[in-house]
Write an enzyme that holds these catalytic residues in place. Sequence first.
Site, PDB file in Angstrom:
ATOM      1  N   ASP A 167     -34.236 -44.833 -26.230  1.00 46.17           N
ATOM      2  CA  ASP A 167     -35.357 -44.385 -27.060  1.00 46.17           C
ATOM      3  C   ASP A 167     -35.963 -45.524 -27.883  1.00 46.17           C
ATOM      4  OD1 ASP A 167     -33.179 -44.698 -28.732  1.00 46.17           O
ATOM      5  OD2 ASP A 167     -32.984 -42.574 -29.214  1.00 46.17           O
ATOM      6  N   HIS A 225     -28.139 -34.202 -31.853  1.00 43.13           N
ATOM      7  CA  HIS A 225     -29.093 -34.857 -30.953  1.00 43.13           C
ATOM      8  C   HIS A 225     -28.418 -35.949 -30.138  1.00 43.13           C
ATOM      9  CE1 HIS A 225     -30.596 -37.932 -34.214  1.00 43.13           C
ATOM     10  NE2 HIS A 225     -29.607 -38.444 -33.535  1.00 43.13           N
TER      11      HIS A 225
HETATM   12  P1  PGA Z   1     -25.648 -43.525 -35.535  1.00 43.76           P
HETATM   13  O1  PGA Z   1     -26.705 -42.636 -34.815  1.00 43.76           O
HETATM   14  O2  PGA Z   1     -24.918 -44.255 -34.467  1.00 43.76           O
HETATM   15  O3  PGA Z   1     -26.461 -44.472 -36.395  1.00 43.76           O
HETATM   16  O4  PGA Z   1     -24.767 -42.609 -36.322  1.00 43.76           O
HETATM   17  C1  PGA Z   1     -26.298 -41.877 -33.710  1.00 43.76           C
HETATM   18  C2  PGA Z   1     -27.405 -40.944 -33.355  1.00 43.76           C
HETATM   19  O5  PGA Z   1     -28.134 -40.499 -34.269  1.00 43.76           O
HETATM   20  O6  PGA Z   1     -27.557 -40.647 -32.164  1.00 43.76           O
END
Ligand code: PGA
Length: 241
Positions: free
Chosen positions: A67, A138
């Site tokens: 993304d 998510h």
């Molecule tokens: P993070 O994000 O690794 O910064 O916790 C993971 C995500 O939101 O998919």
Amino acid sequence: MKIIRTENYLEMSVTAGRLLAEKIRSNPSMTLGLATGSTPKGLYEYLIQDHRDNGTSYQQIQSVNLDEYVGLPAQDPNSYHYFMWKNLFDHIDIAGESTHIPNGAAEDLEQECTRYDQLIKEIGGVDLQILGIGQNGHIGFNEPGTPFSSRTHIVTLAENTREANSRFFNSMEEVPKHAITMGITSILESKEIFLLASGEQKAEALSKLLNGEISEAFPASALKQHQNVTIIADKNALKYI
Ligand code: PGA
């Protein structure tokens, strides 16, 4: 789903790194699906060190990122382009043209989604996808309610996602409201998936994933439909399991 429980973040990163480096050495032209965020940083540190120490080569590797924020040019320090170069690509021998990240600054975003799906198809799909998980379940930027049938698309970020990510920005206003993300179907088409999670703040999400039902209200639950998912998580993230 297979679960590997580790003591802490470092052990999670090293465990994932060892498994991944082994796969790269036995299939040096594989396509990696990569993720950004705090979770995979330690894994990328491991891969950089392993590249230096053991010469694991990325010259024939292709990479596809999940993304990107809409509206941030590649050189913006908060863009995922910037993240990937700073945290991995600049330190290994991957060819720049073999790294692929959605272009969130594209003029025609719909066309960019189509281009990205086509590109993934042309390079033969993703062999191994690295995923983190959001507190709301998510994966990529597929927020709750995203159809499981989705491919690359534009999303409106959930407010709690913007809040969680605001730690990287000067103010909440600067956090983009939209992103471009590979969809749930795109992710499920990967041949293998590693989902990484660390810390108590991910414990509820992992509990919902492992104990809850399959539902579009909790995007990560789609992974239960995949035959080859390994969760590599520390004991704090797995405290309800
Ligand atoms: P993070 O994000 O690794 O910064 O916790 C993971 C995500 O939101 O998919």
